[in-house]
Design an enzyme around this catalytic site. Structure first.
Site, mmCIF file in Angstrom:
data_model
loop_
_atom_site.group_PDB
_atom_site.id
_atom_site.type_symbol
_atom_site.label_atom_id
_atom_site.label_comp_id
_atom_site.label_asym_id
_atom_site.label_seq_id
_atom_site.Cartn_x
_atom_site.Cartn_y
_atom_site.Cartn_z
ATOM 1 N N CYS A 9 62.445 6.939 -12.728
ATOM 2 C CA CYS A 9 62.854 6.788 -11.329
ATOM 3 C C CYS A 9 62.823 5.301 -11.000
ATOM 4 O O CYS A 9 62.868 4.461 -11.908
ATOM 5 C CB CYS A 9 61.970 7.617 -10.391
ATOM 6 S SG CYS A 9 60.232 7.116 -10.366
ATOM 7 N N ASN A 12 58.396 4.384 -10.447
ATOM 8 C CA ASN A 12 57.475 5.043 -11.396
ATOM 9 C C ASN A 12 56.105 5.315 -10.766
ATOM 10 O O ASN A 12 55.080 5.285 -11.439
ATOM 11 C CB ASN A 12 57.330 4.229 -12.694
ATOM 12 C CG ASN A 12 56.639 4.954 -13.844
ATOM 13 O OD1 ASN A 12 55.980 4.331 -14.670
ATOM 14 N ND2 ASN A 12 56.774 6.244 -13.910
ATOM 15 N N CYS A 14 56.215 7.814 -7.848
ATOM 16 C CA CYS A 14 56.386 9.086 -7.123
ATOM 17 C C CYS A 14 57.063 10.144 -7.986
ATOM 18 O O CYS A 14 56.419 11.084 -8.459
ATOM 19 C CB CYS A 14 57.188 8.863 -5.829
ATOM 20 S SG CYS A 14 56.405 7.738 -4.650
ATOM 21 N N ARG A 15 58.378 10.012 -8.197
ATOM 22 C CA ARG A 15 59.127 11.115 -8.823
ATOM 23 C C ARG A 15 58.907 11.234 -10.324
ATOM 24 O O ARG A 15 58.657 12.336 -10.837
ATOM 25 C CB ARG A 15 60.628 10.950 -8.531
ATOM 26 C CG ARG A 15 60.971 11.142 -7.072
ATOM 27 C CD ARG A 15 62.358 10.649 -6.769
ATOM 28 N NE ARG A 15 62.451 9.196 -6.887
ATOM 29 C CZ ARG A 15 63.560 8.494 -6.777
ATOM 30 N NH1 ARG A 15 64.708 9.124 -6.583
ATOM 31 N NH2 ARG A 15 63.548 7.179 -6.873
ATOM 32 N N SER A 16 59.046 10.132 -11.067
ATOM 33 C CA SER A 16 58.984 10.287 -12.538
ATOM 34 C C SER A 16 57.577 10.627 -13.042
ATOM 35 O O SER A 16 57.457 11.426 -13.982
ATOM 36 C CB SER A 16 59.582 9.078 -13.266
ATOM 37 O OG SER A 16 58.923 7.881 -12.961
ATOM 38 N N ASP A 126 64.419 10.436 -3.169
ATOM 39 C CA ASP A 126 63.269 9.533 -3.126
ATOM 40 C C ASP A 126 62.349 9.932 -1.964
ATOM 41 O O ASP A 126 62.765 9.886 -0.804
ATOM 42 C CB ASP A 126 63.801 8.105 -2.924
ATOM 43 C CG ASP A 126 62.713 7.065 -3.027
ATOM 44 O OD1 ASP A 126 61.527 7.443 -3.025
ATOM 45 O OD2 ASP A 126 63.051 5.875 -3.106
HETATM 46 P P1 4NP Z 1 59.793 6.513 -6.994
HETATM 47 O O1 4NP Z 1 59.610 6.149 -5.447
HETATM 48 O O2 4NP Z 1 61.044 5.802 -7.460
HETATM 49 O O3 4NP Z 1 59.983 7.996 -6.971
HETATM 50 O O4 4NP Z 1 58.535 6.064 -7.710
HETATM 51 C C1 4NP Z 1 59.578 4.826 -4.989
HETATM 52 C C2 4NP Z 1 58.434 4.092 -5.088
HETATM 53 C C3 4NP Z 1 58.394 2.791 -4.598
HETATM 54 C C4 4NP Z 1 59.523 2.250 -4.017
HETATM 55 C C5 4NP Z 1 60.685 2.988 -3.940
HETATM 56 C C6 4NP Z 1 60.717 4.283 -4.438
HETATM 57 N N1 4NP Z 1 59.475 0.939 -3.489
HETATM 58 O O5 4NP Z 1 60.483 0.506 -2.896
HETATM 59 O O6 4NP Z 1 58.458 0.248 -3.619
#
Ligand code: 4NP
Length: 153
Positions: A9, A12, A14-16, A126
């Protein structure tokens, strides 16, 4: 033969890591852990070395598995040769991966939700700016995708 899967994602956190945890939990329950190598990574570098977001950890705990030991890292060139299948959470992740992939990469790159069998659902949205409900949906989507993915392998 080991099947090597990388979940990707943006951050790294939240989702992955949720997808990695959901797949590990599924494989543990099926007694198939020894047959797979799992990891997750991000395309963005804001959270390198960090544990998953507390809200993602809590949602996974509610679903019965623990992702607290995971740490954020970036996708790297070696991933495109080491892993059999790289699973992108959304379409930006997919296009970033295709752009980063060396010309002779051996890994297949697919959208994670293409394995979920949920008509009309193409991506894991997201949840970073969302609520606990969005994190619970992330877990449910990842679990559906991992079930379908395991059936397909
Ligand atoms: P992820 O979520 O891609 O599912 O880990 C996010 C985590 C952090 C950010 C964006 C999405 N960020 O902008 O910091």
């Amino acid at each position: 033969m080991m099947t090597k899967l990388l979940f990707v994602c943006l951050g790294n956190i939240c989702r992955s890591p949720t997808a990695e945890g959901a797949m590990r939990d599924l494989l543990n329950r099926k007694g198939l852990s020894e047959r797979f190598e799992l990891d997750s990574a991000g395309t963005g570098d804001w959270h390198l070395g960090e544990a998953p977001d507390a809200r993602a950890q809590a949602a996974c705990r509610r679903a019965g598995f623990d992702i607290s030991m995971l740490r954020s890292r970036l996708v790297r060139e070696d991933d495109f040769y080491h892993f059999d299948l790289i699973l992108a959470c959304d379409k930006n992740n997919l296009s970033d991966l295709k752009r980063l992939a060396p010309a002779d990469a051996t890994a297949r790159i697919e959208l994670l939700m293409s394995f979920a069998g949920m008509p009309g659902v193409e991506v894991v949205p997201d949840p970073y700016y969302g609520s606990d409900k969005d994190f619970d949906r992330t877990v449910a989507y990842c679990q559906s995708a991992c079930n379908g993915l395991l059936d397909s392998l």
